[in-house]
Motif scaffolding. Structure first.
Motif, mmCIF file in Angstrom:
data_model
loop_
_atom_site.group_PDB
_atom_site.id
_atom_site.type_symbol
_atom_site.label_atom_id
_atom_site.label_comp_id
_atom_site.label_asym_id
_atom_site.label_seq_id
_atom_site.Cartn_x
_atom_site.Cartn_y
_atom_site.Cartn_z
ATOM 1 N N TYR A 102 0.832 -1.197 0.000
ATOM 2 C CA TYR A 102 0.000 0.000 0.000
ATOM 3 C C TYR A 102 0.874 1.258 0.000
ATOM 4 O O TYR A 102 0.582 2.234 -0.709
ATOM 5 C CB TYR A 102 -0.921 -0.007 1.211
ATOM 6 N N SER A 103 1.957 1.230 0.777
ATOM 7 C CA SER A 103 2.856 2.392 0.849
ATOM 8 C C SER A 103 3.578 2.623 -0.472
ATOM 9 O O SER A 103 3.998 3.750 -0.769
ATOM 10 C CB SER A 103 3.885 2.199 1.972
ATOM 11 N N GLU A 104 3.715 1.571 -1.268
ATOM 12 C CA GLU A 104 4.391 1.677 -2.560
ATOM 13 C C GLU A 104 3.426 1.970 -3.698
ATOM 14 O O GLU A 104 3.825 2.020 -4.866
ATOM 15 C CB GLU A 104 5.182 0.394 -2.849
ATOM 16 N N GLY A 105 2.154 2.145 -3.380
ATOM 17 C CA GLY A 105 1.184 2.532 -4.391
ATOM 18 C C GLY A 105 0.555 1.396 -5.168
ATOM 19 O O GLY A 105 -0.074 1.631 -6.208
ATOM 20 N N GLU A 107 -2.180 -1.603 -5.992
ATOM 21 C CA GLU A 107 -3.636 -1.671 -5.895
ATOM 22 C C GLU A 107 -4.037 -2.785 -4.935
ATOM 23 O O GLU A 107 -4.373 -3.904 -5.332
ATOM 24 C CB GLU A 107 -4.257 -1.880 -7.285
ATOM 25 N N ARG A 110 -6.320 -0.835 1.866
ATOM 26 C CA ARG A 110 -5.541 -0.220 2.945
ATOM 27 C C ARG A 110 -5.597 -1.108 4.184
ATOM 28 O O ARG A 110 -6.686 -1.466 4.642
ATOM 29 C CB ARG A 110 -6.091 1.168 3.287
ATOM 30 N N CYS A 158 -1.694 -5.188 -14.638
ATOM 31 C CA CYS A 158 -1.754 -5.059 -13.176
ATOM 32 C C CYS A 158 -1.047 -6.238 -12.512
ATOM 33 O O CYS A 158 -0.236 -6.062 -11.600
ATOM 34 C CB CYS A 158 -3.214 -4.984 -12.732
ATOM 35 N N LYS A 183 -9.883 0.792 -12.256
ATOM 36 C CA LYS A 183 -8.695 -0.038 -12.021
ATOM 37 C C LYS A 183 -9.060 -1.384 -11.410
ATOM 38 O O LYS A 183 -10.200 -1.638 -11.051
ATOM 39 C CB LYS A 183 -7.690 0.687 -11.129
ATOM 40 N N TYR A 185 -7.858 -4.372 -8.406
ATOM 41 C CA TYR A 185 -7.181 -4.558 -7.131
ATOM 42 C C TYR A 185 -7.008 -6.053 -6.881
ATOM 43 O O TYR A 185 -7.861 -6.858 -7.276
ATOM 44 C CB TYR A 185 -8.013 -3.987 -5.974
#
Length: 240
Positions: A102-105, A107, A110, A158, A183, A185
């Motif tokens: 999540y910190s690296e962006g 998908e 959180r 993705c 997008k 996930y």
């Protein structure tokens, strides 16, 4: 990630999580008493959706999931695992991986918190993540309408992004992929890890996903999936 000791074990929580978090937060009864249960997802077991903040302006929801065994081990113990350290528990390991991604962006949902309750040499565990707003799993989407070739290519790209980072998803299947209007996930990173990229495990990941599509198609012949769709996915995977 921060750790909070409890009388029965420990809670691991991410920086954005209130420090008031406690063991009852990981139970259905607590959220039901707050009138905060908003829905559920039923697979082998039930996953609960809850609204942590009852303010009208806050639309965020959480997903509460308990860890259950599968396969032959389920007959021995439904939800108990051998304890070899907090960081090695399935809940904390998944939370840690999600926090990194999540910190690296990437998908992914959180991450919120994980709960581990010990009983001698064994433990039980739960995890809370944020629900992806406006998303549905790919099987639900394809049961109603098809995706375009471009969307299939975007899905392939993705997955390639995760693989290039070395992200191993232990259960990459159509129901563990969510789609929103813009997008895709990936969810459910139980037993996931960071590995050195390698065509062998990456190929096995993709084969597992293809088997899941074929399995869902066998259950629902009207599912909007065919081999041409898979070719489009692989095109996007090979040229992300």
């Amino acid at each position: 990630m921060q750790i909070k000791q409890t009388s029965s074990g420990a809670i691991a929580y991410c920086d954005a999580t209130p420090e008031t978090i406690s063991v009852p937060w990981f139970t259905f009864d607590y959220w039901q008493s707050q009138g905060a249960i908003t829905g559920s997802s039923k697979g082998r077991y039930t996953t609960w959706f809850v609204k942590p903040n009852m303010a009208e302006t806050d639309k965020s929801e959480w997903v509460l999931r308990h860890y259950y065994r599968g396969g032959l081990m389920e007959k021995i113990s439904k939800d108990s695992y051998f304890y070899t350290g907090l960081k090695n528990t399935r809940a904390v390991a998944e939370l840690s991986l999600l926090e990194l991604l999540y910190s690296e962006g990437f998908e992914v949902p959180r991450p919120i918190a994980a709960n581990v309750e010990r009983n001698g040499l064994y433990y039980r565990a739960d995890i809370i993540i944020e629900r992806v707003e406006g998303a549905q799993d790919l099987v639900a989407q394809l049961s109603k309408s098809p995706m375009s070739d471009l969307q299939w290519q975007q899905l392939g790209a993705c997955i390639a992004k995760f693989h290039q980072r070395g992200v191993y998803h232990a259960d990459l299947n159509a129901k563990n992929i969510l789609i929103t209007p813009d997008k895709f996930y990936l969810i459910d990173f139980d037993r996931g890890e960071i590995r050195t990229p390698n065509p062998k495990w990456q190929g096995a990941n993709l084969e597992r996903l293809l088997r899941s599509f074929r399995k869902e198609l066998a259950k629902l012949p009207t599912l909007a999936f065919n081999e041409t769709n898979w070719q489009s996915l692989m095109q996007g995977y090979s040229n992300p």
